[in-house]
Design a protein around this motif. Structure first.
Motif, PDB file in Angstrom:
ATOM      1  N   THR A  23       2.551   6.007  24.745  1.00 49.47           N
ATOM      2  CA  THR A  23       1.484   5.912  23.740  1.00 49.47           C
ATOM      3  C   THR A  23       2.099   5.735  22.358  1.00 49.47           C
ATOM      4  OG1 THR A  23       0.221   7.493  25.065  1.00 49.47           O
ATOM      5  CG2 THR A  23      -0.584   7.053  22.844  1.00 49.47           C
ATOM      6  N   THR A  24       1.473   4.900  21.539  1.00 46.85           N
ATOM      7  CA  THR A  24       1.906   4.750  20.141  1.00 46.85           C
ATOM      8  C   THR A  24       0.691   4.773  19.222  1.00 46.85           C
ATOM      9  OG1 THR A  24       3.286   3.463  18.620  1.00 46.85           O
ATOM     10  CG2 THR A  24       1.849   2.205  20.080  1.00 46.85           C
ATOM     11  N   HIS A  25       0.936   5.188  17.989  1.00 47.19           N
ATOM     12  CA  HIS A  25      -0.091   5.109  16.944  1.00 47.19           C
ATOM     13  C   HIS A  25      -0.188   3.657  16.487  1.00 47.19           C
ATOM     14  CE1 HIS A  25      -0.312   9.432  16.108  1.00 47.19           C
ATOM     15  NE2 HIS A  25       0.991   9.458  16.189  1.00 47.19           N
ATOM     16  N   LEU A  26      -1.378   3.216  16.205  1.00 44.91           N
ATOM     17  CA  LEU A  26      -1.577   1.907  15.586  1.00 44.91           C
ATOM     18  C   LEU A  26      -2.014   2.120  14.140  1.00 44.91           C
ATOM     19  CD1 LEU A  26      -3.504   0.040  18.418  1.00 44.91           C
ATOM     20  CD2 LEU A  26      -1.057  -0.043  17.908  1.00 44.91           C
ATOM     21  N   SER A  60       0.838  -1.198   0.000  1.00 41.55           N
ATOM     22  CA  SER A  60       0.000   0.000   0.000  1.00 41.55           C
ATOM     23  C   SER A  60       0.879   1.258   0.000  1.00 41.55           C
ATOM     24  CB  SER A  60      -0.901  -0.034   1.246  1.00 41.55           C
ATOM     25  OG  SER A  60      -1.613   1.161   1.366  1.00 41.55           O
ATOM     26  N   PRO A  61       1.233   1.777  -1.182  1.00 41.57           N
ATOM     27  CA  PRO A  61       2.123   2.945  -1.248  1.00 41.57           C
ATOM     28  C   PRO A  61       1.637   4.151  -0.442  1.00 41.57           C
ATOM     29  CG  PRO A  61       1.849   1.992  -3.420  1.00 41.57           C
ATOM     30  CD  PRO A  61       0.881   1.289  -2.512  1.00 41.57           C
ATOM     31  N   GLU A  62       0.336   4.347  -0.349  1.00 41.15           N
ATOM     32  CA  GLU A  62      -0.176   5.498   0.396  1.00 41.15           C
ATOM     33  C   GLU A  62       0.034   5.357   1.905  1.00 41.15           C
ATOM     34  OE1 GLU A  62      -3.660   2.702  -0.278  1.00 41.15           O
ATOM     35  OE2 GLU A  62      -2.056   3.497  -1.522  1.00 41.15           O
ATOM     36  N   SER A  63       0.452   4.186   2.350  1.00 42.95           N
ATOM     37  CA  SER A  63       0.699   3.963   3.772  1.00 42.95           C
ATOM     38  C   SER A  63       1.970   4.652   4.270  1.00 42.95           C
ATOM     39  CB  SER A  63       0.780   2.469   4.076  1.00 42.95           C
ATOM     40  OG  SER A  63      -0.484   1.883   3.866  1.00 42.95           O
ATOM     41  N   VAL A  64       2.692   5.277   3.377  1.00 53.48           N
ATOM     42  CA  VAL A  64       3.887   6.027   3.780  1.00 53.48           C
ATOM     43  C   VAL A  64       3.534   7.070   4.839  1.00 53.48           C
ATOM     44  CG1 VAL A  64       3.750   7.803   1.989  1.00 53.48           C
ATOM     45  CG2 VAL A  64       5.991   7.131   2.930  1.00 53.48           C
ATOM     46  N   ILE A  65       2.297   7.487   4.867  1.00 54.55           N
ATOM     47  CA  ILE A  65       1.856   8.472   5.853  1.00 54.55           C
ATOM     48  C   ILE A  65       2.024   7.972   7.286  1.00 54.55           C
ATOM     49  CG2 ILE A  65      -0.569   7.778   5.912  1.00 54.55           C
ATOM     50  CD1 ILE A  65      -1.212  10.824   5.933  1.00 54.55           C
ATOM     51  N   TYR A  66       2.074   6.665   7.497  1.00 56.75           N
ATOM     52  CA  TYR A  66       2.195   6.099   8.838  1.00 56.75           C
ATOM     53  C   TYR A  66       3.640   5.900   9.279  1.00 56.75           C
ATOM     54  CZ  TYR A  66      -2.688   5.198   7.943  1.00 56.75           C
ATOM     55  OH  TYR A  66      -4.018   5.346   7.628  1.00 56.75           O
ATOM     56  N   MET A  67       4.575   6.364   8.461  1.00 55.97           N
ATOM     57  CA  MET A  67       5.987   6.140   8.761  1.00 55.97           C
ATOM     58  C   MET A  67       6.632   7.425   9.239  1.00 55.97           C
ATOM     59  SD  MET A  67       6.848   3.778   5.499  1.00 55.97           S
ATOM     60  CE  MET A  67       8.541   3.566   5.926  1.00 55.97           C
ATOM     61  N   PRO A  68       7.654   7.335  10.086  1.00 58.63           N
ATOM     62  CA  PRO A  68       8.105   6.149  10.798  1.00 58.63           C
ATOM     63  C   PRO A  68       7.172   5.844  11.965  1.00 58.63           C
ATOM     64  CG  PRO A  68       9.353   8.030  11.564  1.00 58.63           C
ATOM     65  CD  PRO A  68       8.420   8.525  10.479  1.00 58.63           C
TER      66      PRO A  68
END
Length: 152
Positions: free
Chosen positions: A118-121, A95-103
């Motif tokens: 706390t962390t993002h899931l 999913s190339p658009e998932s780059v938004i969740y990095m790092p």
């Protein structure tokens, strides 16, 4: 005016489900807390990250920097960013658009005598089943990192 108000009321059943669907795509969080000393939690967090083959790419010491710059009492706040390039490549291939969740990111703060981590899931309810499966596995890794840092 009545016509406008009536039109808005008539559109609510159409508009509201869209709002609800939008809420599902918001970030999810995982959080745990402890009474361990703040510095111990940071050390355990860094250990948990590196033991799971992630590389720390950034560490922002927000609370201590504010204390030093403004010469005031201020609580501890830190964020730690980390990444595993093998997992990053796998996710981006799916999913190339998932780059938004990095790092990956973990926030640590002092609050009411406790240390909160706390962390993002990653979202697991997308239209992409492969990404959902990847997200579920990744979320487990993120939860393990947080849990390790707060264990006594």
């Amino acid at each position: 005016m009545r016509l406008l108000f009536g039109s808005i009321i008539a559109l609510l059943p159409i508009i509201l489900p869209g709002c609800a669907a939008q809420k599902e795509s918001e970030f999810l969080y995982y959080q745990a807390e402890t009474t361990k000393p703040y510095e111990d939690v940071l050390a355990e967090l860094e250990l948990a990250i590196t033991e799971r083959n992630f590389r720390i790419t950034g560490h922002n010491k927000i609370g201590s920097v504010i204390r030093e710059r403004e010469n005031i009492r201020f609580p501890d706040y830190d964020t730690i960013q980390f990444c595993n390039l093998t997992l990053a490549r796998e996710m981006l291939d799916i999913s190339p658009e998932s780059v938004i969740y990095m790092p990956c990111n973990v926030a640590v703060r002092s609050e009411n005598g406790k240390v909160v981590v706390t962390t993002h899931l990653l979202p697991t309810r997308s239209s992409n089943p492969k990404m959902n499966e990847f997200a579920r596995k990744m979320n487990e890794k993120l939860k393990q990192i947080v849990d390790f840092s707060v264990e006594d």
